[in-house]
Design a protein around this motif. Sequence first.
Motif, PDB file in Angstrom:
ATOM      1  N   LEU A   1       7.093  -2.636 -11.491  1.00 28.18           N
ATOM      2  CA  LEU A   1       6.443  -2.538 -10.191  1.00 28.18           C
ATOM      3  C   LEU A   1       7.318  -1.698  -9.262  1.00 28.18           C
ATOM      4  O   LEU A   1       8.537  -1.880  -9.222  1.00 28.18           O
ATOM      5  CB  LEU A   1       6.255  -3.934  -9.580  1.00 28.18           C
ATOM      6  CG  LEU A   1       5.739  -3.989  -8.147  1.00 28.18           C
ATOM      7  CD1 LEU A   1       4.286  -3.527  -8.079  1.00 28.18           C
ATOM      8  CD2 LEU A   1       5.880  -5.390  -7.588  1.00 28.18           C
ATOM      9  N   THR A   2       6.685  -0.783  -8.517  1.00 28.04           N
ATOM     10  CA  THR A   2       7.372   0.007  -7.499  1.00 28.04           C
ATOM     11  C   THR A   2       6.630  -0.167  -6.186  1.00 28.04           C
ATOM     12  O   THR A   2       5.403  -0.108  -6.151  1.00 28.04           O
ATOM     13  CB  THR A   2       7.398   1.505  -7.859  1.00 28.04           C
ATOM     14  OG1 THR A   2       8.044   1.665  -9.115  1.00 28.04           O
ATOM     15  CG2 THR A   2       8.135   2.322  -6.812  1.00 28.04           C
ATOM     16  N   THR A   3       7.381  -0.375  -5.084  1.00 29.62           N
ATOM     17  CA  THR A   3       6.785  -0.490  -3.755  1.00 29.62           C
ATOM     18  C   THR A   3       7.221   0.696  -2.913  1.00 29.62           C
ATOM     19  O   THR A   3       8.388   1.091  -2.929  1.00 29.62           O
ATOM     20  CB  THR A   3       7.207  -1.809  -3.077  1.00 29.62           C
ATOM     21  OG1 THR A   3       8.632  -1.878  -3.004  1.00 29.62           O
ATOM     22  CG2 THR A   3       6.676  -3.006  -3.856  1.00 29.62           C
TER      23      THR A   3
ATOM     24  N   SER B   1       5.976   3.485   0.695  1.00 33.39           N
ATOM     25  CA  SER B   1       5.207   3.755   1.903  1.00 33.39           C
ATOM     26  C   SER B   1       4.065   4.714   1.591  1.00 33.39           C
ATOM     27  O   SER B   1       4.274   5.736   0.933  1.00 33.39           O
ATOM     28  CB  SER B   1       6.138   4.393   2.948  1.00 33.39           C
ATOM     29  OG  SER B   1       5.403   4.818   4.063  1.00 33.39           O
TER      30      SER B   1
ATOM     31  N   VAL C   1       9.884  -6.700   0.053  1.00 30.72           N
ATOM     32  CA  VAL C   1       8.489  -7.008  -0.245  1.00 30.72           C
ATOM     33  C   VAL C   1       8.476  -8.309  -1.050  1.00 30.72           C
ATOM     34  O   VAL C   1       9.200  -8.436  -2.041  1.00 30.72           O
ATOM     35  CB  VAL C   1       7.826  -5.866  -1.049  1.00 30.72           C
ATOM     36  CG1 VAL C   1       6.400  -6.224  -1.429  1.00 30.72           C
ATOM     37  CG2 VAL C   1       7.870  -4.561  -0.257  1.00 30.72           C
TER      38      VAL C   1
ATOM     39  N   VAL D   1       6.867 -10.641  -3.635  1.00 31.20           N
ATOM     40  CA  VAL D   1       5.951 -10.465  -4.761  1.00 31.20           C
ATOM     41  C   VAL D   1       5.689 -11.819  -5.411  1.00 31.20           C
ATOM     42  O   VAL D   1       6.606 -12.611  -5.620  1.00 31.20           O
ATOM     43  CB  VAL D   1       6.540  -9.482  -5.803  1.00 31.20           C
ATOM     44  CG1 VAL D   1       5.641  -9.388  -7.030  1.00 31.20           C
ATOM     45  CG2 VAL D   1       6.746  -8.112  -5.177  1.00 31.20           C
TER      46      VAL D   1
ATOM     47  N   PRO E   1      13.136  -1.257  -4.199  1.00 25.79           N
ATOM     48  CA  PRO E   1      11.740  -0.900  -4.444  1.00 25.79           C
ATOM     49  C   PRO E   1      11.206  -1.261  -5.829  1.00 25.79           C
ATOM     50  O   PRO E   1      10.012  -1.147  -6.068  1.00 25.79           O
ATOM     51  CB  PRO E   1      11.735   0.617  -4.254  1.00 25.79           C
ATOM     52  CG  PRO E   1      13.116   1.028  -4.670  1.00 25.79           C
ATOM     53  CD  PRO E   1      14.022  -0.090  -4.212  1.00 25.79           C
TER      54      PRO E   1
ATOM     55  N   ALA F   1       1.523  -8.734  -3.259  1.00 22.65           N
ATOM     56  CA  ALA F   1       2.744  -8.240  -2.629  1.00 22.65           C
ATOM     57  C   ALA F   1       2.530  -8.226  -1.125  1.00 22.65           C
ATOM     58  O   ALA F   1       1.519  -7.705  -0.634  1.00 22.65           O
ATOM     59  CB  ALA F   1       3.078  -6.847  -3.145  1.00 22.65           C
TER      60      ALA F   1
ATOM     61  N   TYR G   1       4.259  -7.389   2.698  1.00 24.47           N
ATOM     62  CA  TYR G   1       5.293  -6.611   3.384  1.00 24.47           C
ATOM     63  C   TYR G   1       5.074  -6.689   4.888  1.00 24.47           C
ATOM     64  O   TYR G   1       3.956  -6.574   5.371  1.00 24.47           O
ATOM     65  CB  TYR G   1       5.234  -5.153   2.926  1.00 24.47           C
ATOM     66  CG  TYR G   1       6.206  -4.235   3.623  1.00 24.47           C
ATOM     67  CD1 TYR G   1       7.571  -4.339   3.407  1.00 24.47           C
ATOM     68  CD2 TYR G   1       5.746  -3.256   4.502  1.00 24.47           C
ATOM     69  CE1 TYR G   1       8.466  -3.501   4.040  1.00 24.47           C
ATOM     70  CE2 TYR G   1       6.642  -2.400   5.139  1.00 24.47           C
ATOM     71  CZ  TYR G   1       7.991  -2.529   4.910  1.00 24.47           C
ATOM     72  OH  TYR G   1       8.876  -1.693   5.539  1.00 24.47           O
TER      73      TYR G   1
ATOM     74  N   LEU H   1       2.548   0.104  -5.664  1.00 26.43           N
ATOM     75  CA  LEU H   1       1.884  -0.470  -4.494  1.00 26.43           C
ATOM     76  C   LEU H   1       2.353   0.276  -3.253  1.00 26.43           C
ATOM     77  O   LEU H   1       3.555   0.358  -2.988  1.00 26.43           O
ATOM     78  CB  LEU H   1       2.201  -1.959  -4.370  1.00 26.43           C
ATOM     79  CG  LEU H   1       1.672  -2.842  -5.492  1.00 26.43           C
ATOM     80  CD1 LEU H   1       2.098  -4.290  -5.277  1.00 26.43           C
ATOM     81  CD2 LEU H   1       0.154  -2.751  -5.597  1.00 26.43           C
ATOM     82  N   TYR H   2       1.394   0.823  -2.510  1.00 26.93           N
ATOM     83  CA  TYR H   2       1.692   1.598  -1.315  1.00 26.93           C
ATOM     84  C   TYR H   2       1.255   0.827  -0.071  1.00 26.93           C
ATOM     85  O   TYR H   2       0.097   0.431   0.040  1.00 26.93           O
ATOM     86  CB  TYR H   2       0.954   2.944  -1.353  1.00 26.93           C
ATOM     87  CG  TYR H   2       1.467   3.870  -2.425  1.00 26.93           C
ATOM     88  CD1 TYR H   2       2.590   4.648  -2.189  1.00 26.93           C
ATOM     89  CD2 TYR H   2       0.825   3.970  -3.649  1.00 26.93           C
ATOM     90  CE1 TYR H   2       3.067   5.516  -3.167  1.00 26.93           C
ATOM     91  CE2 TYR H   2       1.289   4.824  -4.635  1.00 26.93           C
ATOM     92  CZ  TYR H   2       2.414   5.595  -4.378  1.00 26.93           C
ATOM     93  OH  TYR H   2       2.884   6.439  -5.345  1.00 26.93           O
ATOM     94  N   PHE H   3       2.188   0.662   0.873  1.00 27.41           N
ATOM     95  CA  PHE H   3       1.922  -0.037   2.124  1.00 27.41           C
ATOM     96  C   PHE H   3       1.851   0.967   3.269  1.00 27.41           C
ATOM     97  O   PHE H   3       2.552   1.981   3.264  1.00 27.41           O
ATOM     98  CB  PHE H   3       3.038  -1.044   2.422  1.00 27.41           C
ATOM     99  CG  PHE H   3       3.052  -2.208   1.482  1.00 27.41           C
ATOM    100  CD1 PHE H   3       2.367  -3.368   1.789  1.00 27.41           C
ATOM    101  CD2 PHE H   3       3.766  -2.156   0.291  1.00 27.41           C
ATOM    102  CE1 PHE H   3       2.379  -4.454   0.927  1.00 27.41           C
ATOM    103  CE2 PHE H   3       3.784  -3.225  -0.579  1.00 27.41           C
ATOM    104  CZ  PHE H   3       3.083  -4.388  -0.259  1.00 27.41           C
TER     105      PHE H   3
END
Length: 165
Positions: A62-64, A66, A76, A78, A97, A112, A114, A141-143
Amino acid sequence: MKTNKDLIWILGGVLSLAACSAALQAAERGVTPGGIAYVSGGVAEVEEEDLVAQRKNFSFWLTTASKGSGAFLADVRVRIVDERTRQVVLEHTLDGPWLFANLPSGRYRVEATYREFADSKEQTLRRSTTVQKGSLRQMLLYFDTSDRVKHEVEGQPKVSPYALP
């Protein structure tokens, strides 16, 4: 001769401090009560190297990041739930991340959460994924983040759409 001994002690102390510093920056490892091994991190260069070396040992990556800038995000929360049993199999706040977990075969719900700033509204993303034996599953996952965060992270690593760390 005493001067050389003193120099050796000082040099040894400096090397010990450097080794301790690298160990403190290493990626965070753990095992859930249910036996799921995981590792997270990726902020420091030492962590990134450690994670790259270990990623092949995990079935879920998993990568988080922007949305828009692609800048990596930490802090974040999870939560991974087995969709069949409805049991939480992993719950962890990322200190970088990346999260790698050795999930067994099955279908999972990944949640997830944030919060950009203390006074910001929380964002929660939910996705489902299937992990199959002998394969790996990647999730990005993009926030949404404010312009302030986008400007603060200029020049920092960005997520590559082609490969994780």
